[in-house]
Design a protein around this motif. Structure first.
Motif, PDB file in Angstrom:
ATOM      1  N   GLY A  95       0.795  -1.230   0.000  1.00  0.00           N
ATOM      2  CA  GLY A  95       0.000   0.000   0.000  1.00  0.00           C
ATOM      3  C   GLY A  95       0.821   1.271   0.000  1.00  0.00           C
ATOM      4  O   GLY A  95       0.276   2.372   0.113  1.00  0.00           O
ATOM      5  N   VAL A 170      -1.611  -7.768   1.439  1.00  0.00           N
ATOM      6  CA  VAL A 170      -3.042  -7.651   1.173  1.00  0.00           C
ATOM      7  C   VAL A 170      -3.207  -7.487  -0.334  1.00  0.00           C
ATOM      8  O   VAL A 170      -2.537  -6.662  -0.950  1.00  0.00           O
ATOM      9  CB  VAL A 170      -3.634  -6.435   1.918  1.00  0.00           C
ATOM     10  CG1 VAL A 170      -5.125  -6.367   1.714  1.00  0.00           C
ATOM     11  CG2 VAL A 170      -3.316  -6.513   3.395  1.00  0.00           C
ATOM     12  N   THR A 172      -4.627  -6.077  -3.547  1.00  0.00           N
ATOM     13  CA  THR A 172      -5.371  -4.853  -3.899  1.00  0.00           C
ATOM     14  C   THR A 172      -6.717  -5.176  -4.549  1.00  0.00           C
ATOM     15  O   THR A 172      -7.747  -4.616  -4.138  1.00  0.00           O
ATOM     16  CB  THR A 172      -4.510  -3.954  -4.811  1.00  0.00           C
ATOM     17  OG1 THR A 172      -3.307  -3.649  -4.107  1.00  0.00           O
ATOM     18  CG2 THR A 172      -5.220  -2.660  -5.155  1.00  0.00           C
ATOM     19  N   VAL A 175      -9.235  -6.201  -1.914  1.00  0.00           N
ATOM     20  CA  VAL A 175      -9.711  -5.106  -1.061  1.00  0.00           C
ATOM     21  C   VAL A 175     -10.769  -4.290  -1.804  1.00  0.00           C
ATOM     22  O   VAL A 175     -11.829  -3.980  -1.256  1.00  0.00           O
ATOM     23  CB  VAL A 175      -8.530  -4.209  -0.609  1.00  0.00           C
ATOM     24  CG1 VAL A 175      -9.048  -2.976   0.124  1.00  0.00           C
ATOM     25  CG2 VAL A 175      -7.576  -4.993   0.278  1.00  0.00           C
ATOM     26  N   GLU A 211      -9.875   1.304   3.959  1.00  0.00           N
ATOM     27  CA  GLU A 211      -9.471   0.807   5.282  1.00  0.00           C
ATOM     28  C   GLU A 211     -10.457  -0.213   5.869  1.00  0.00           C
ATOM     29  O   GLU A 211     -10.016  -1.290   6.319  1.00  0.00           O
ATOM     30  CB  GLU A 211      -9.263   2.002   6.218  1.00  0.00           C
ATOM     31  CG  GLU A 211      -8.400   1.687   7.426  1.00  0.00           C
ATOM     32  CD  GLU A 211      -8.220   2.930   8.314  1.00  0.00           C
ATOM     33  OE1 GLU A 211      -7.491   3.856   7.899  1.00  0.00           O
ATOM     34  OE2 GLU A 211      -8.810   2.956   9.397  1.00  0.00           O
ATOM     35  N   ALA A 214     -10.107  -3.568   4.009  1.00  0.00           N
ATOM     36  CA  ALA A 214      -8.771  -4.161   4.256  1.00  0.00           C
ATOM     37  C   ALA A 214      -8.701  -4.723   5.674  1.00  0.00           C
ATOM     38  O   ALA A 214      -8.113  -5.778   5.910  1.00  0.00           O
ATOM     39  CB  ALA A 214      -7.684  -3.105   4.040  1.00  0.00           C
ATOM     40  N   SER A 242      -4.182   0.314  -0.320  1.00  0.00           N
ATOM     41  CA  SER A 242      -5.019  -0.830   0.020  1.00  0.00           C
ATOM     42  C   SER A 242      -4.421  -1.624   1.185  1.00  0.00           C
ATOM     43  O   SER A 242      -4.847  -2.731   1.468  1.00  0.00           O
ATOM     44  CB  SER A 242      -5.209  -1.729  -1.204  1.00  0.00           C
ATOM     45  OG  SER A 242      -3.961  -2.145  -1.703  1.00  0.00           O
ATOM     46  N   GLY A 243      -3.422  -1.022   1.868  1.00  0.00           N
ATOM     47  CA  GLY A 243      -2.814  -1.649   3.040  1.00  0.00           C
ATOM     48  C   GLY A 243      -1.777  -2.688   2.655  1.00  0.00           C
ATOM     49  O   GLY A 243      -1.518  -2.919   1.475  1.00  0.00           O
ATOM     50  N   ALA A 244      -1.214  -3.294   3.663  1.00  0.00           N
ATOM     51  CA  ALA A 244      -1.545  -3.172   5.069  1.00  0.00           C
ATOM     52  C   ALA A 244      -0.712  -2.104   5.800  1.00  0.00           C
ATOM     53  O   ALA A 244      -0.851  -1.954   7.003  1.00  0.00           O
ATOM     54  CB  ALA A 244      -1.324  -4.523   5.742  1.00  0.00           C
TER      55      ALA A 244
END
Ligand code: C5P
Length: 281
Positions: A95, A170, A172, A175, A211, A214, A242-244
């Motif tokens: 992210g 994570v 994308t 998410v 958030e 995710a 898109s994290g993490a």
């Protein structure tokens, strides 16, 4: 001749998802800044094109055509050689635009090495939605699916940033797919700020719409946000992209470094990095 290009971490201070195009890509409205933590690329003349990956986060990074650096090289006209090294410091799929920033740095480095113009904007966007903004590492507002970029507001003179990644990758697309609402309010015009505290106050009214989904996919993100928010002087804790990876904002770099010294020993498997804003001017 060696050309060196820094590929800074990208941070989405806000990320509003405002709609979805018929092709499935999402419309975004995001305030993006860059941190002085990042990857380092070098480009040297050579007969063939090669990529060597070194550094603390080199493990698992492909050195073949799957790497965005080589995909970026393939966008230039004709077969040309270059010995490229990528000194990898940023976690992947995190992210903070590690791959996108590397791709943008490769475009800039190879354009200089080969005396060729940058590929056209559609080709740049084909590398990834964050690559256009990463070509301009300074405060930027990003809209459309990532192609509509314009200069962002003036940042406070002084500010500290803490980046924390829990080591969970994570996806994308996953998410975006898990978003419960695709049409959310866009971002008001960012006014520019005299201090990190005033900026954090404004940012607190905004969102990263990615958030909540995710966090459902990777509950550890909640722990990361809580750990950042609990540090002294933290003005805002939010997830990037898109994290993490999550970030904390502080009034000074010294405060961000103090926060890093609290979190790092408590979570030895997390990537914890204090930084300042990075800007090419
Ligand atoms: O362009 P990039 O490779 O970064 O995007 C990864 C995935 O994220 C896309 O395949 C798409 O599923 C999703 N995405 C999106 N809308 C955007 C950017 C990315 O839906 N604006």
């Amino acid at each position: 001749m060696t050309i060196r290009v820094f590929a800074p971490a990208k941070i989405n201070l806000t990320l509003h998802v405002t709609g979805q195009r018929p092709d499935g890509y999402h419309l975004l409205d995001s305030l993006v800044i860059f941190a002085d933590a990042g990857d380092r690329l070098t480009f040297r003349p050579a007969a063939d094109l090669s990529l060597t990956v070194t550094g603390p986060r080199a493990e698992g990074v492909p050195t073949d055509g799957r790497n965005l650096v080589l995909k970026a090289a393939a966008l230039f006209e004709g077969e040309q050689g270059a010995a490229i090294t990528l000194d990898k410091h940023l976690p992947a799929a995190a992210g903070i635009g590690g791959g996108s920033s590397d791709a943008a740095a490769a475009l800039r480095g190879l354009s200089a090495l080969w005396h060729q113009p940058l590929p056209d904007p559609d080709a740049v966007l084909s590398l990834g939605a964050d690559v256009p903004v990463c070509l301009h590492p300074r405060a930027m507002r990003m809209r459309g699916v990532g192609e509509d970029i314009l200069p962002g507001p003036v940042l406070p003179d002084r500010m500290g940033i803490l980046l924390v990644n829990p080591g969970v990758e994570v996806s994308t697309p996953a998410v975006f797919k898990a978003l419960s609402r695709k049409e959310n309010p866009s971002m008001p015009h960012p006014p520019g700020w005299s201090s990190a505290a005033v900026m954090a106050h404004w940012l607190a009214e905004q969102r990263n719409d990615l958030e909540p989904p995710a966090r459902r996919l990777a509950p550890v993100i909640r722990e990361v946000l809580d750990a950042i928010a609990a540090t002294e002087g933290c003005l805002l804790a939010r997830m990037s992209g898109s994290g993490a990876t999550c970030f904390g904002l502080y009034d000074s770099r010294a405060e961000a470094e103090a926060a890093a010294r609290i979190i790092a020993p408590a979570a030895p498997h997390w990537w914890v990095q204090a930084a300042s804003p990075y800007s090419t001017g």
